[in-house]
Scaffold this active site. Structure first.
Site, PDB file in Angstrom:
ATOM      1  N   TRP A   2      16.760  43.704 -13.745  1.00 14.28           N
ATOM      2  CA  TRP A   2      17.269  44.197 -12.469  1.00 14.28           C
ATOM      3  C   TRP A   2      18.658  44.795 -12.615  1.00 14.28           C
ATOM      4  O   TRP A   2      18.995  45.775 -11.933  1.00 14.28           O
ATOM      5  CB  TRP A   2      17.241  43.076 -11.427  1.00 14.28           C
ATOM      6  CG  TRP A   2      15.852  42.543 -11.245  1.00 14.28           C
ATOM      7  CD1 TRP A   2      15.389  41.306 -11.579  1.00 14.28           C
ATOM      8  CD2 TRP A   2      14.719  43.268 -10.737  1.00 14.28           C
ATOM      9  NE1 TRP A   2      14.050  41.210 -11.309  1.00 14.28           N
ATOM     10  CE2 TRP A   2      13.612  42.383 -10.787  1.00 14.28           C
ATOM     11  CE3 TRP A   2      14.545  44.560 -10.238  1.00 14.28           C
ATOM     12  CZ2 TRP A   2      12.337  42.770 -10.361  1.00 14.28           C
ATOM     13  CZ3 TRP A   2      13.280  44.947  -9.813  1.00 14.28           C
ATOM     14  CH2 TRP A   2      12.199  44.051  -9.878  1.00 14.28           C
ATOM     15  N   ASP A  42      24.417  41.262  -7.037  1.00 10.17           N
ATOM     16  CA  ASP A  42      23.043  41.170  -6.552  1.00 10.17           C
ATOM     17  C   ASP A  42      22.684  39.689  -6.594  1.00 10.17           C
ATOM     18  O   ASP A  42      22.498  39.115  -7.668  1.00 10.17           O
ATOM     19  CB  ASP A  42      22.123  41.996  -7.456  1.00 10.17           C
ATOM     20  CG  ASP A  42      20.648  41.850  -7.089  1.00 10.17           C
ATOM     21  OD1 ASP A  42      20.327  41.104  -6.142  1.00 10.17           O
ATOM     22  OD2 ASP A  42      19.818  42.480  -7.765  1.00 10.17           O
ATOM     23  N   LYS A  69      13.306  35.558  -1.434  1.00 11.03           N
ATOM     24  CA  LYS A  69      13.408  34.419  -2.350  1.00 11.03           C
ATOM     25  C   LYS A  69      13.911  33.183  -1.600  1.00 11.03           C
ATOM     26  O   LYS A  69      13.213  32.193  -1.484  1.00 11.03           O
ATOM     27  CB  LYS A  69      14.372  34.724  -3.497  1.00 11.03           C
ATOM     28  CG  LYS A  69      14.267  36.127  -4.073  1.00 11.03           C
ATOM     29  CD  LYS A  69      13.188  36.269  -5.101  1.00 11.03           C
ATOM     30  CE  LYS A  69      13.303  37.628  -5.795  1.00 11.03           C
ATOM     31  NZ  LYS A  69      12.267  37.808  -6.813  1.00 11.03           N
TER      32      LYS A  69
END
Length: 356
Positions: A102, A171, A195
Site C-alpha cells: 500500500w 495511512d 477494518k
C-alpha cells in the site's frame, strides 16, 4: 444463527451489538418512518448522526481543535492522490517510507503529481520489518513524510512514530482506533473505514487546518480538501449509512472503555496467535520480525505450500473464515481487528496447536 469466526482483512468483522442496533432501526430510524439510508442528508435527523460521528471520533482520539475531521469517499486509494494534490507544490518533494504494497501504491500515485523521494524501505527483505529512519535525509524541500502505520499484507506495524519538523502523513486504514495516539505528531491521517471504523464506503481524514488553508482553485472540486472542510463533508451526498454505522462503532468503542482498553485487548489477542507460532518449533513461521509484529494482522506460513493449503482447508471446515494470505504473498493471515472477539482468537490459537 451462529456467527462465523471472521478473520477477513477487509471488509472485516463488525461488533455484533452494532449490527443488532442497526437492524433494530433499519426500517424506522428515530421515529422518522424511514431508514437512515432513506433520510435526506440535509435533514436534521441525519445531521445529528453526522455531527455525532465527528464529535465522538474527536473525543476518542483526543483530536485537537486545530484539526478538521472529514468524511470522504473513494477509499484510502483515493487519498494516495488527494494527499499530494493538496499538499505537494511544484518546488517541494513528498518523502515516502516503503513498508509494503500500500505504501508502494501511495508512492506511485504521488509520482504522477510531483517530486517524490524514498526515505527508507525494507523491500529488499520482503517487508519483514519497519525500517529505521535517518531523518537527516529529509531535505529542506520536504513537503511531508508519508508512512503506512500498519501493513496488512506483511503483518508489520509501526510501534512508535517519529517527531518531525515537516508534516507526518499516515495511512492508518488498518489500525486506527486500535490504540491511543498523539494526534499532534501528524499533519494528516487517513483511514478507509472497512477494518476498524465501520463498513466500506467512507474514508476518514483528520487534517491540521493550516495545511489546507491556502486556496487551491486549480484542483477539481471533489479532490480538494477545502471542499469537504468548508461544507462539513456535505458538499454532495455522503455515504450516509456508512457514516451511521461508523457512529455506532464509535459508541461501541467508548462502551468498551476507549482506546487504552482496546489496546490491551488487542495485545492480548495477538499474543495468543504469536505464542502459537513461536511455540510450534518452526511448524508455523511468522513473516514479520518480532520487533515489527502487527497486532492487527498476524501473517505466517507452514513448511510447504501443500501444508498451507491443507491447513486452510481444515480451518475453513471448522468455521474459520478469511485466513488466506494476500494473493501477492500467499501463506496465512489472521486479521484480528477491534471487533474480532477474544474468544474467536483463542479458538484459532487452539486449532493451530491441535492441527500441528
Amino acid at each position: 444463527m451462529s456467527r462465523a469466526f471472521n478473520f477477513n482483512a477487509g471488509p472485516a468483522a463488525l461488533p455484533e451489538v452494532v449490527l443488532l442496533e442497526a437492524q433494530k432501526h433499519l426500517l424506522n430510524f428515530n421515529g422518522t418512518g424511514m431508514s437512515v439510508m432513506e433520510l435526506s442528508h440535509r435533514s436534521k435527523d441525519y445531521e445529528e448522526v453526522h455531527n455525532s460521528a465527528q464529535s465522538q471520533l474527536r473525543k476518542l482520539l483526543q483530536i485537537p481543535d486545530n484539526y478538521e475531521i472529514l468524511f470522504v469517499q473513494g477509499g484510502a486509494s483515493l487519498q494516495f492522490s488527494m494527499v499530494p494534490m493538496n499538499l505537494l507544490s511544484e518546488d517541494k518533494t513528498g518523502y515516502y517510507v516503503l513498508t509494503g504494497a500500500w505504501s508502494e501504491k501511495a508512492l506511485k500515485e504521488a509520482q504522477k503529481v510531483g517530486n517524490t523521494k524514498i526515505l527508507a524501505s525494507t523491500k529488499e527483505e520482503n517487508y519483514r520489518s519497519i525500517p529505521q529512519l535517518d531523518l537527516d535525509l529529509l531535505q529542506e524541500d520536504a513537503a511531508y513524510l508519508h508512512i503506512t502505520s500498519n501493513n496488512t499484507i506483511y503483518g508489520t506495524q509501526w510501534q512508535s512514530f517519529p517527531d518531525l519538523k515537516v508534516p507526518l502523513i499516515a495511512d492508518m486504514s488498518s489500525d486506527i482506533l486500535s490504540r491511543p495516539l498523539d494526534i499532534s505528531k501528524f499533519g494528516l491521517i487517513y483511514a478507509g473505514a472497512q477494518k476498524n471504523l465501520g463498513p466500506s464506503g467512507v474514508t476518514v481524514v483528520i487534517v491540521k487546518k493550516d495545511l489546507i488553508s491556502e486556496p487551491l482553485d486549480h484542483l477539481p472540486t471533489m479532490l480538494n480538501y477545502q471542499t469537504f472542510s468548508k461544507n462539513n463533508s456535505l458538499y454532495n451526498t455522503p455515504p450516509t449509512f456508512a457514516i451511521y454505522l461508523l457512529k455506532l462503532v464509535l459508541d461501541w468503542v467508548e462502551n468498551e472503555g476507549g482506546l487504552a482498553a482496546l489496546e490491551r485487548k488487542n495485545i492480548e489477542k495477538a499474543k495468543y496467535l504469536y505464542d502459537a507460532i513461536d511455540e510450534s518449533d518452526g511448524f508455523f513461521k511468522g513473516h514479520a520480525s518480532k520487533e515489527s509484529r502487527s497486532n492487527m494482522n498476524v501473517t505466517f506460513t507452514l513448511p510447504t505450500e501443500d501444508d498451507t493449503k491443507n491447513f486452510l482447508d481444515a480451518a475453513k471446515k471448522q468455521g474459520f473464515i478469511g485466513l488466506n494470505g494476500h494473493r501477492s504473498v500467499g501463506g496465512c493471515r489472521a486479521s484480528i481487528y477491534n471487533a474480532v472477539p477474544l474468544e474467536h482468537v483463542q479458538r484459532l490459537a487452539e486449532f493451530m496447536k491441535t492441527y500441528r
